[in-house]
Design a protein around this motif. Sequence first.
Motif, short mmCIF file in Angstrom:
data_model
loop_
_atom_site.label_atom_id
_atom_site.label_comp_id
_atom_site.label_asym_id
_atom_site.label_seq_id
_atom_site.Cartn_x
_atom_site.Cartn_y
_atom_site.Cartn_z
N GLY A 186 0.78 -1.46 0.00
CA GLY A 186 -0.05 -0.30 -0.02
C GLY A 186 0.85 1.34 -0.08
N THR A 187 2.02 1.21 0.51
CA THR A 187 2.87 2.42 0.45
C THR A 187 3.75 2.11 -0.66
N LYS A 188 3.72 3.48 -1.34
CA LYS A 188 4.12 3.63 -2.88
C LYS A 188 5.52 4.30 -2.94
N PHE A 189 6.08 3.75 -3.83
CA PHE A 189 7.40 4.50 -4.51
C PHE A 189 7.19 5.30 -5.53
N GLY A 190 7.47 6.41 -5.34
CA GLY A 190 7.34 7.53 -6.30
C GLY A 190 8.57 8.34 -6.95
N CYS A 191 9.63 8.50 -5.93
CA CYS A 191 10.72 9.35 -6.47
C CYS A 191 12.03 8.95 -5.79
N GLY A 192 11.84 8.33 -4.67
CA GLY A 192 12.98 7.64 -3.91
C GLY A 192 14.09 8.80 -3.55
N ALA A 193 13.48 10.12 -3.35
CA ALA A 193 14.29 11.20 -3.07
C ALA A 193 13.59 12.28 -1.95
N GLY A 194 12.34 11.71 -1.37
CA GLY A 194 11.66 12.68 -0.47
C GLY A 194 11.30 13.64 -1.21
N ALA A 225 5.89 12.06 -16.53
CA ALA A 225 6.13 11.86 -14.97
C ALA A 225 5.08 11.26 -14.02
N THR A 226 4.35 10.09 -14.53
CA THR A 226 3.38 9.52 -13.91
C THR A 226 3.92 9.17 -12.51
N MET A 227 3.09 9.16 -11.53
CA MET A 227 3.41 9.03 -10.06
C MET A 227 4.05 7.71 -10.02
N GLU A 228 3.51 6.66 -10.70
CA GLU A 228 4.13 5.41 -10.73
C GLU A 228 5.07 5.07 -11.63
N PRO A 229 6.41 4.90 -11.22
CA PRO A 229 7.30 5.00 -12.31
C PRO A 229 7.22 3.58 -13.23
N GLY A 230 8.11 3.85 -14.16
CA GLY A 230 7.90 2.49 -15.09
C GLY A 230 8.24 1.09 -14.60
#
Lengths: 155, 713
Positions: free
Chosen positions: A33-41, B341-346
């Motif tokens: 449920g917790t998502k990965f978006g940027c890896g950089a805060g 820049a979709t919030m879910e990366p590839g």
Amino acid sequence: MTTVNVNGVDHQVDVDDDMPLLWVVRDVLGMTGTKFGCGAGLCGACTVHIDGEAQFACQTPIASVGTSKVTTIEAMKDSPIGKAVQEAWIDTDVVQCGYCQPGQIMRACAMIAKSPQPTDAEIDEVMYTNLCRCGCYPRIRAAIHKATGAGKVAA
Amino acid sequence: MTGADTDTMAISRRGLLRAAGASAFAIAIRFDGAGAAIAPASFTPNAMLSINAAGAISLSLPKTEMGQGVYTALTMMIAEEMEVTAQSIAILLPDGATGRFGKVTQDTGGSTTIRECWEPVRQAAADARGALIAAAAAQWKVAPGECSATDGQVIHAASKRALPYSALVASAATMKLPEKTLVKTSGYKVIGKPQHRLDSPAKVRGEAEYGIDVRLPGMKVATLAQAPVFGGTLDSVNEAAAMAVKGVVQVVRLPDAVAVVADHYWAARKGLEALSPTWKDGTNATASQAAIMASYAKAAQGEGASAMAEGGLDAAMMAKAMAGATKKISAVYEQPFLAHATMEPGNCVVHVKDGGCEIWTGTQIPGSARDEAAKAMGVPADKVILHNRLMGGGFGRRLEPDYILRAIEVGKQVQAPVKLIWSREEDMQHDLYRPFYHDAIEAGLDADGKPIAWTHKITGSSIMARLYPQYYKGVDADAVDGSVTTPYTLPAQRVEFIRHESAVPTSWWRGVGGARSAFVVESFIDELAHAAGADPIAYRRSLTSDPRTQAVLDMVAEKSGWAAPAPAGRARGVALIHTWDTYMAQVVEVEKHPENGVKVVKVTAVVDCGQPVNPMGIEAQIEGGVIFGLTAALFGEVTVADGRIEQSNFHDYRLLRISEAPVIETHIIPSSQTVGGMGEPPVATIVPALANAVFALTGKRIRKLPIAKVLTA
């Protein structure tokens, strides 16, 4: 072995100290449920609670968590604030793709726990950290007001 | 009438409740092959629908859900014709297979879903209803025409008899389906009524499964680095260093990329750092933004192919028309490359095995992506299974199969299922970008300031030429959409297209060609209105005789308070489009802002999209599209230096934040006309509306994006 308490349960994990909490939760404990978006805060998709504070799980090395209690989106339906916020989110039709919403909800819940009826200015100040590419911001604001208005949230 | 009497029940809501099955509000989002909907089906009238013995209806969703709300809207269309509630239908996200839904393609983009599905999807449901009615009529020995369906049951009003769908599925399944059952054209109970999204509960609880959330037994997780310069190749890696990282199990070298396979993403990421890949940069090593922009400006000096139907006016005829003008105005507009820049990366999970492969991912093109995957595998399509998942944003990015093919390249070398996750940096620097465009436009005005001659030359990348070379004849039909046919009556018009490519790969981006056109046409019309000394809304209105166009303009003027001056320190701008079979006008109110140059205070949007399906979905699309467009208009720019993309994450590719989001007010004009598209129109309209508001506020005409950069330069 590191012990980490997530949603009230102690887990033993065999990972490097620098592994971010995000990947421990997702890839080791299997809670996605917790998502990965940027890896950089920079986007807030990974927002969880650590001892009730909203934090970026992608910027939190597992070793820094110690005995703190981690709460993720999976547990929020069991808390009064979480339930009220999730219901307001549904009633307000906040979500579109929905990917950022666990993070948005976690940050909103932490805010409401401290400030039961946040103003627009507080919402801007706190929710600023969480990006939404679908542009759900007006409804996030409306849902926070809905969840916190008329005594919906238990004190 | 064996059994009929015992099955017959009073006309009531019981049928509806029965059709709803056990859960009145489905929480889980279901996928093919993963706890599939409501098997076993007793009656399967077509590829989209099945009904089980309990009468519960299952819809195999023919389009893909990326946030735009078709999960709800298409279900409403089915519910309408099947006489049940949308909440009662179990929705299944199906695997990809070309042709599985007949004429309806699974490909989802370009604001086509409602327009493409309006007839066939409702027809599929109407036919199912017709079969259930026929089954009831046969049982009662009455004419089907005397029966009707309502609340999940078939009724024979004359004899006050009713049978729930559950009592009819078995016989309906064995009958020859009746000829086309007529779809409703009025008296809608579901269509046009506000419907909450059906996918919200799973999404707000973190239970919805996106591609990146897929987990399989024995699965490995990989991440990759791709040649930073477009066209570059892998030179060297320090494999031993990568393998020394705890959790790393394999390094996969590819001609232009390298992947590290591990037990989890973090190990893969650390492994990739240790790997320290080096690259051969190839011929694009010196490509720069300035050189690319100059090459477009140079290409724009050439003559383009006429985009007008049957060639339109030639240069000599245009020159003659232009000669009659009392005033000429010309301008050049430029629009930058943009990342999705979709919030879910590839990401994509693939398991190469048994002479084929199985894929789990979120894609806007499940059918054609499967075909592409089969091609890459060198196997027939039936050796590839593609399980589609929810998408954490699409916006056109997931109309490309590149990230699936990349995962197959890696998966071919891994003896296990492997999930390839792109870092945000890889996602941003190896996108297929919204094309850079150079538009040169000129109008000749008569004494009243109205255009009597109009030439518009568009220079840019052609996505259509890349994807459909066999049909390409020199004009990209998408890129000129909204330029050839504008909302205005233009007596003499010539539109040309010049295809020009750079090192930067390009693809669809929300708003597609109509949005690129709208920025130019609607900004330029505003320039003409200003030159004519006319009010921007009155000027636009004087150039059209279409009552629907006039109606959206009139309403946006009224609802935005256009007639009254803007509050002190503020100004307003307007834009209008008629593209994707939708009419939209927006008025934007702005004020100055120290950091961004301008702050968007309020947006008033008026839409006539024909018959609305879900008004709540339309409002959401408008709000989201406005914000998506504002991000692009204010901040959006991807640039090239040394052959590589300079931006890498959200710190240098800014998205609008909640504190910057305006109040957005939407008005939907009631209509029973042909349905229009909704995903692209708000994006297309907001960008010129903002640019025109900036002009009204500052006197600065925006001919180049992004606006914040122009205003703060």
